[in-house]
Scaffold this motif. Structure first.
Motif, PDB file in Angstrom:
ATOM      1  N   ASN A  78       1.012  -1.022  -0.248  1.00  0.00           N
ATOM      2  CA  ASN A  78       0.246   0.361  -0.204  1.00  0.00           C
ATOM      3  C   ASN A  78       0.781   0.936   0.212  1.00  0.00           C
ATOM      4  OD1 ASN A  78      -2.607  -0.923   0.221  1.00  0.00           O
ATOM      5  ND2 ASN A  78      -1.899  -1.860   2.512  1.00  0.00           N
ATOM      6  N   LYS A  79       0.177   2.395   0.370  1.00  0.00           N
ATOM      7  CA  LYS A  79       1.084   3.638  -0.649  1.00  0.00           C
ATOM      8  C   LYS A  79       0.895   4.493   0.505  1.00  0.00           C
ATOM      9  CE  LYS A  79      -2.215   5.474  -3.807  1.00  0.00           C
ATOM     10  NZ  LYS A  79      -3.093   4.138  -3.525  1.00  0.00           N
ATOM     11  N   LEU A  80       1.689   5.563   0.954  1.00  0.00           N
ATOM     12  CA  LEU A  80       1.299   6.641   1.724  1.00  0.00           C
ATOM     13  C   LEU A  80       1.351   7.714   0.972  1.00  0.00           C
ATOM     14  CD1 LEU A  80       5.141   5.927   4.004  1.00  0.00           C
ATOM     15  CD2 LEU A  80       2.906   5.376   4.359  1.00  0.00           C
ATOM     16  N   LEU A  81       0.544   8.944   1.496  1.00  0.00           N
ATOM     17  CA  LEU A  81      -0.097   9.880   0.666  1.00  0.00           C
ATOM     18  C   LEU A  81       0.188  11.036   1.522  1.00  0.00           C
ATOM     19  CD1 LEU A  81      -3.835   8.922  -0.395  1.00  0.00           C
ATOM     20  CD2 LEU A  81      -1.668   9.248  -1.870  1.00  0.00           C
ATOM     21  N   ILE A  82       1.677  12.344   1.438  1.00  0.00           N
ATOM     22  CA  ILE A  82       2.093  12.673   2.777  1.00  0.00           C
ATOM     23  C   ILE A  82       1.308  14.159   1.874  1.00  0.00           C
ATOM     24  CG2 ILE A  82       3.977  13.028   3.624  1.00  0.00           C
ATOM     25  CD1 ILE A  82       5.207   9.931   2.205  1.00  0.00           C
ATOM     26  N   CYS A  83       1.380  15.062   2.560  1.00  0.00           N
ATOM     27  CA  CYS A  83       1.067  16.814   2.495  1.00  0.00           C
ATOM     28  C   CYS A  83       1.590  17.700   3.883  1.00  0.00           C
ATOM     29  CB  CYS A  83      -0.042  16.442   2.153  1.00  0.00           C
ATOM     30  SG  CYS A  83      -1.705  16.325   3.820  1.00  0.00           S
ATOM     31  N   ARG A 103      15.361   5.597  -3.171  1.00  0.00           N
ATOM     32  CA  ARG A 103      15.848   5.115  -2.528  1.00  0.00           C
ATOM     33  C   ARG A 103      16.467   5.678  -1.621  1.00  0.00           C
ATOM     34  NH1 ARG A 103      21.789   2.985  -3.916  1.00  0.00           N
ATOM     35  NH2 ARG A 103      22.525   4.011  -2.110  1.00  0.00           N
ATOM     36  N   TYR A 104      17.042   5.087  -0.592  1.00  0.00           N
ATOM     37  CA  TYR A 104      17.121   5.793   0.900  1.00  0.00           C
ATOM     38  C   TYR A 104      18.905   5.647   0.282  1.00  0.00           C
ATOM     39  CZ  TYR A 104      18.337   7.160   5.523  1.00  0.00           C
ATOM     40  OH  TYR A 104      18.813   8.566   6.537  1.00  0.00           O
ATOM     41  N   PHE A 105      19.023   4.530   1.585  1.00  0.00           N
ATOM     42  CA  PHE A 105      21.120   4.330   1.468  1.00  0.00           C
ATOM     43  C   PHE A 105      21.074   2.754   0.697  1.00  0.00           C
ATOM     44  CE2 PHE A 105      21.178   6.681   4.953  1.00  0.00           C
ATOM     45  CZ  PHE A 105      22.260   7.534   4.212  1.00  0.00           C
ATOM     46  N   LYS A 106      19.855   1.440   0.856  1.00  0.00           N
ATOM     47  CA  LYS A 106      19.761   0.736   0.221  1.00  0.00           C
ATOM     48  C   LYS A 106      19.494   0.354  -0.726  1.00  0.00           C
ATOM     49  CE  LYS A 106      17.429  -3.048   1.583  1.00  0.00           C
ATOM     50  NZ  LYS A 106      16.788  -4.335   2.625  1.00  0.00           N
ATOM     51  N   ASN A 107      19.710  -0.841  -1.531  1.00  0.00           N
ATOM     52  CA  ASN A 107      19.136  -0.488  -3.188  1.00  0.00           C
ATOM     53  C   ASN A 107      17.982  -1.834  -3.009  1.00  0.00           C
ATOM     54  OD1 ASN A 107      20.195   0.810  -5.076  1.00  0.00           O
ATOM     55  ND2 ASN A 107      22.251  -0.898  -5.379  1.00  0.00           N
ATOM     56  N   ARG A 108      16.825  -1.411  -2.671  1.00  0.00           N
ATOM     57  CA  ARG A 108      15.206  -2.197  -2.596  1.00  0.00           C
ATOM     58  C   ARG A 108      14.159  -1.669  -3.931  1.00  0.00           C
ATOM     59  NH1 ARG A 108      13.187   1.396  -1.642  1.00  0.00           N
ATOM     60  NH2 ARG A 108      13.700   3.739  -0.046  1.00  0.00           N
ATOM     61  N   ARG A 109      13.363  -2.805  -3.625  1.00  0.00           N
ATOM     62  CA  ARG A 109      12.090  -2.439  -4.547  1.00  0.00           C
ATOM     63  C   ARG A 109      11.612  -0.839  -4.143  1.00  0.00           C
ATOM     64  NH1 ARG A 109       7.218  -3.617  -2.101  1.00  0.00           N
ATOM     65  NH2 ARG A 109       7.281  -4.536  -0.104  1.00  0.00           N
ATOM     66  N   SER A 110      11.440  -0.248  -5.161  1.00  0.00           N
ATOM     67  CA  SER A 110      10.143   0.750  -5.266  1.00  0.00           C
ATOM     68  C   SER A 110      10.110   0.675  -4.457  1.00  0.00           C
ATOM     69  CB  SER A 110      10.013   1.833  -6.195  1.00  0.00           C
ATOM     70  OG  SER A 110       9.651   2.471  -6.648  1.00  0.00           O
ATOM     71  N   LEU A 111       8.958   1.617  -2.974  1.00  0.00           N
ATOM     72  CA  LEU A 111       7.713   1.728  -2.874  1.00  0.00           C
ATOM     73  C   LEU A 111       6.566   2.438  -2.559  1.00  0.00           C
ATOM     74  CD1 LEU A 111       9.612   1.483   0.986  1.00  0.00           C
ATOM     75  CD2 LEU A 111       8.519  -0.669  -1.293  1.00  0.00           C
ATOM     76  N   CYS A 132      13.076   5.909   7.242  1.00  0.00           N
ATOM     77  CA  CYS A 132      13.435   5.183   5.973  1.00  0.00           C
ATOM     78  C   CYS A 132      14.160   4.635   6.146  1.00  0.00           C
ATOM     79  CB  CYS A 132      14.179   6.528   5.966  1.00  0.00           C
ATOM     80  SG  CYS A 132      12.973   7.675   4.493  1.00  0.00           S
ATOM     81  N   ASP A 133      15.149   4.862   7.782  1.00  0.00           N
ATOM     82  CA  ASP A 133      16.124   3.895   8.461  1.00  0.00           C
ATOM     83  C   ASP A 133      16.009   2.483   8.190  1.00  0.00           C
ATOM     84  OD1 ASP A 133      18.661   4.763   8.326  1.00  0.00           O
ATOM     85  OD2 ASP A 133      17.946   6.201  10.365  1.00  0.00           O
ATOM     86  N   VAL A 189      12.576  -4.487   4.416  1.00  0.00           N
ATOM     87  CA  VAL A 189      12.150  -4.530   3.482  1.00  0.00           C
ATOM     88  C   VAL A 189      13.064  -4.646   1.958  1.00  0.00           C
ATOM     89  CG1 VAL A 189      11.328  -3.397   1.223  1.00  0.00           C
ATOM     90  CG2 VAL A 189       9.911  -2.891   2.848  1.00  0.00           C
ATOM     91  N   GLU A 190      12.937  -5.872   0.994  1.00  0.00           N
ATOM     92  CA  GLU A 190      14.349  -6.016   0.880  1.00  0.00           C
ATOM     93  C   GLU A 190      13.771  -5.359  -1.253  1.00  0.00           C
ATOM     94  OE1 GLU A 190      16.348  -8.242   0.774  1.00  0.00           O
ATOM     95  OE2 GLU A 190      15.895  -8.196   2.622  1.00  0.00           O
TER      96      GLU A 190
END
Length: 191
Positions: free
Chosen positions: A45-50, A69-77, A183-184, A190-191
């Protein structure tokens, strides 16, 4: 004692350190927000941020760290910063008023299981209040990043992250710190 750039820097560093240290006072709420965010992204599911102004920049920052991405290569969220589309914001503002800038998008984009995140250092931004109310009407969970006692938004979200103290600057600095903290946790989970 005269005010010098060095004194101002030292005072700013000390104030920011006190602000970040004060987050220990809301550790339980931070942990609840983390659980909700992790549950949301793990389930696809998604985050809707405002947010508005500096808080809009923080909303975009958070969304960018998730979709990119933040630091790690993981799937796009999946995440959307609702302040990012200038054409859409001005359309809604023109046709429905600026107070509907985010709530209208939530009505069109949200699905069950999504989470709305509202960021406002005052807690009184009318369009954030409307976004949190719309989330509630749609049965969505929500998180508010607040300052200055929480303002009118206090108690509207599933989880309130109210930064202790009455400084808007401190609230914004703590909000960004929390974005990076979440994000950490996401990168670790999450992979």
């Amino acid at each position: 004692m005269s005010t010098t750039p060095t004194n101002l820097l030292d005072n700013s560093i000390a104030a920011t350190a006190r602000c970040i240290e004060s987050l220990k006072e809301i550790r339980a709420e931070i942990d609840r927000a983390a659980e909700l965010i992790l549950k949301t992204v793990r389930s696809g599911n998604k985050l809707l941020i405002c947010g508005n102004g500096g808080s809009a920049a923080e909303a975009q920052h958070f969304s960018t760290e998730l979709v990119g991405r933040y630091f790690k290569n993981r799937r796009s969220l999946p995440s959307v910063a609702l302040s990012s589309d200038g054409s859409l914001i001005t359309c809604i503002g023109n046709d429905y008023g600026f107070d509907a800038a985010f709530s209208r998008q939530i009505e069109g984009l949200a699905k069950p299981g999504d989470v709305v995140i509202g960021i406002t250092s005052s807690g009184n931004s009318a369009n954030i209040l409307a976004a949190l109310e719309t989330a509630k009407k749609l049965g969505l969970e929500s998180i508010s990043f607040l300052g200055r006692g929480g303002g009118k938004a206090r108690g509207m979200a599933t989880v309130d992250l109210i930064i202790p103290g009455d400084s808007g600057r401190c609230a914004q600095e703590a909000h960004l710190f929390l974005v990076h903290h979440f994000c950490d946790l996401i990168d670790a989970a999450v992979e």
